[in-house]
Design an enzyme around this catalytic site. Structure first.
Site, PDB file in Angstrom:
ATOM      1  N   CYS A 132      -0.545   4.195   1.988  1.00  0.00           N
ATOM      2  CA  CYS A 132      -0.366   4.143   3.450  1.00  0.00           C
ATOM      3  C   CYS A 132       1.092   4.417   3.829  1.00  0.00           C
ATOM      4  O   CYS A 132       1.353   5.080   4.827  1.00  0.00           O
ATOM      5  CB  CYS A 132      -0.712   2.761   3.999  1.00  0.00           C
ATOM      6  SG  CYS A 132      -2.254   2.090   3.435  1.00  0.00           S
ATOM      7  N   ASP A 133       2.015   3.889   3.063  1.00  0.00           N
ATOM      8  CA  ASP A 133       3.381   3.787   3.569  1.00  0.00           C
ATOM      9  C   ASP A 133       4.417   4.667   2.862  1.00  0.00           C
ATOM     10  O   ASP A 133       5.568   4.733   3.305  1.00  0.00           O
ATOM     11  CB  ASP A 133       3.837   2.314   3.508  1.00  0.00           C
ATOM     12  CG  ASP A 133       2.916   1.417   4.318  1.00  0.00           C
ATOM     13  OD1 ASP A 133       2.261   1.940   5.233  1.00  0.00           O
ATOM     14  OD2 ASP A 133       2.836   0.213   4.032  1.00  0.00           O
ATOM     15  N   CYS A 186       0.828  -1.205   0.000  1.00  0.00           N
ATOM     16  CA  CYS A 186       0.000   0.000   0.000  1.00  0.00           C
ATOM     17  C   CYS A 186       0.865   1.259   0.000  1.00  0.00           C
ATOM     18  O   CYS A 186       1.303   1.721   1.053  1.00  0.00           O
ATOM     19  CB  CYS A 186      -0.919  -0.012   1.222  1.00  0.00           C
ATOM     20  SG  CYS A 186      -1.943   1.459   1.347  1.00  0.00           S
TER      21      CYS A 186
END
Lengths: 112, 314
Positions: free
Chosen positions: B149-150, B146
C-alpha cells in the site's frame, strides 16, 4: 450524501466548516484497501449526512497536498473541524468502526 | 437441506436461518465459499475487517501452484469472481459475536442477526504491533504494516524493515524497488524466510541486514525521522524516513471466544485440521493453530471445512 472529489487547493475550504465535521479521504487508484473503503464511505456518508461532510482526494493527482498533510500511507482519513485536524485514521475501517468513530467526534465538536 | 432462507422467529425481524455462515474474506473464506456454493449449501459469506485478507495486501505471490507470479490482490479477486460464478453470496459485515443456541449458532454481524446450522471461522489475522515507543504516534506518518500500500510514498527514501520471516523479506524486496536504502533488522542471526527469498534480499544492492538487532524506539516530529536500535554493539540511532513492521500476526478471533476454544495466542484450537471444540463450528486459514500459514494452506483449509459442513448437514 455523496463523497465529493476535491483537489488539494480545496482542502482548506472543506476543512474550515464549523456546522459539521469534515472527513477528507486521501487515497490512490492502485491501492486495494482504498477501493474497499469506497463503498464504506458511501454508506456512512448516507447515514451521517447531517453531521459529516465527506471528501475524497487522489494522492497522485495532489502530491503537494499529500506532502503538506504528511500522508505516508493510503487510505488516510483526516477529520477536520473549524480548520483544525481533530482525528486521523489510517488503513481500511469497516462501517461500524468508522461510523462509531465519526459519531463520537461529531458529538464532541458540534453543539446541538 | 431442509432450512430455507427467510425471516424466522418473532424477536427480531433480521434473524435469518441458514445452513452455513462463512466469516471472513480472505483465501480461506473464498475457497470455503466456492466449495459451499458447489455443494449447494445455503450460505452467506460475511466479509469483514479486510476484504481479501492479508493476501490482498501482498505485492507478489510466487508459490501458489499453477500460477507463476500474481499480485495478491489479483489472486483474491479471481477467487471471489470464481466463487460468485458458482453462486456464492457475499455481504460486507463485521461479525460482532457468535454464540451457541441449542444446536444452532447465533451470529451477530453489524445490525443483522443470523441463525446458522454451521459456521466456518476464516477471519484471518491482522499485523501484530511491536509495541515500541512511537509506533502508534507515527502510524500513517512513516510507520506502516503494508509495503504494497505505502511503498510509493517512500521513493528515494531510507526505510527500516523489522522482521525475518517470509512476509518481512518478501515485502522488503518489494520496497527495495522504490527506496534508495533499506535496512532490515532481525532479532536472530538468520532468516526464518524461505532460503530463495533470503538469498534474493542478501544480494539486493540497496539492502542492508542487521542481525541480532531489535527496534527500541521510533522518533520524529510530523513524521518518522530516526529510530533507536539495540544492536550487539550497543544502542544506535539511525536516521531514516519510514518503518515497516512484519513481526507476526494477531488472529481475529475475539468474536468467537464464547463459541470455540482458543489457544493462548488467540488462534482457534483445531483438530483434524479444521475441526474446533464445537462440532458445528470449523476454522480455516490464519485463525487456526496450524503451523504453515500460506495462501495454499488457507484455500485447502477452506475446502476441507466446506466439505466437513456438507457431510455434517447430510
Amino acid at each position: 450524501m455523496a463523497v465529493k472529489h476535491i483537489m488539494g487547493n480545496e482542502i482548506e475550504d472543506a476543512a474550515s466548516v464549523t456546522d459539521k465535521i469534515s472527513l477528507v479521504d486521501f487515497s490512490a487508484t492502485w491501492c486495494g484497501p482504498c477501493k474497499m473503503l469506497d463503498p464504506v464511505l458511501r454508506n456512512v456518508s448516507d447515514d451521517l449526512a447531517d453531521t459529516v461532510e465527506f471528501y475524497h482526494i487522489d494522492v497522485d493527482e495532489n502530491p503537494e497536498a499529500s506532502s503538506k498533510f504528511c500522508i505516508r500511507g493510503v487510505p488516510t482519513m483526516i477529520v477536520f473541524h473549524g480548520g483544525q485536524e481533530i482525528d486521523r485514521m489510517v488503513g481500511f475501517k469497516d462501517r461500524n468502526a468508522l461510523q462509531t468513530q465519526l459519531e463520537g467526534l461529531a458529538e464532541s465538536k458540534l453543539t446541538r | 437441506m431442509d432450512f430455507k432462507t427467510g425471516l424466522v422467529g418473532s424477536s427480531s425481524s433480521t434473524d435469518r436461518e441458514l445452513d452455513l455462515i462463512i466469516a471472513g474474506g480472505g483465501p480461506a473464506a473464498l475457497s470455503a465459499a466456492l466449495y459451499a456454493a458447489r455443494y449447494d449449501i445455503e450460505h452467506i459469506v460475511l466479509e469483514s475487517y479486510q476484504p481479501g485478507g492479508q493476501a490482498a495486501l501482498t505485492a507478489l505471490i510466487e508459490n501458489y501452484p499453477g500460477i507463476k507470479t500474481i499480485s495478491g490482490g489479483d489472486l483474491v479477486a479471481n477467487m471471489k469472481e470464481q466463487a460468485e460464478s458458482w453462486g456464492a453470496v457475499f455481504k460486507m459485515a463485521s461479525v460482532i459475536s457468535a454464540v451457541p443456541l441449542k444446536d444452532r449458532i447465533q451470529i451477530k454481524a453489524d445490525s443483522s442477526t443470523y441463525m446458522a446450522r454451521s459456521l466456518i471461522i476464516a477471519t484471518g489475522a491482522a499485523p501484530a504491533k511491536l509495541g515500541v515507543t512511537g509506533e502508534d504516534k507515527f502510524y500513517g506518518r512513516g510507520v506502516s504494516y503494508c509495503a504494497t500500500c505505502d511503498a510509493p510514498f517512500f521513493r528515494n527514501a531510507h526505510v527500516l524493515v523489522v522482521g525475518g520471516g517470509d512476509s518481512a523479506v518478501k515485502e522488503a524486496l518489494h520496497l527495495s524497488e522504490f527506496v534508495s536504502e533499506l535496512t532490515l533488522v532481525h532479532r536472530r542471526d538468520k532468516f526464518r524466510a524461505e532460503p530463495y527469498l533470503a538469498e534474493k534480499l542478501l544480494s539486493c544492492g540497496n539492502c542492508n541486514v542487521m542481525w541480532n538487532t531489535t527496534l527500541k524506539e521510533i522518533k520524529g516530529d510530523e513524521g518518522v525521522q530516526s529510530v533507536i536500535l539495540n544492536t550487539p554493539e550497543g544502542e544506535k540511532e539511525l536516521e531514516l524516513d519510514g518503518v515497516f513492521m512484519y513481526v507476526g500476526r494477531k488472529p481475529a478471533t475475539e468474536p468467537f471466544s464464547k463459541l470455540v476454544e482458543l489457544n493462548e495466542n488467540g488462534t482457534v484450537k483445531t483438530h483434524e485440521i479444521v475441526r474446533t471444540s464445537k462440532e458445528n463450528a470449523f476454522a480455516a486459514g490464519d485463525v487456526t493453530d496450524n503451523e504453515l500459514r500460506q495462501v495454499v494452506t488457507a484455500v485447502s483449509d477452506g475446502a476441507r471445512a466446506a466439505s466437513a459442513v456438507f457431510d455434517m448437514l447430510q
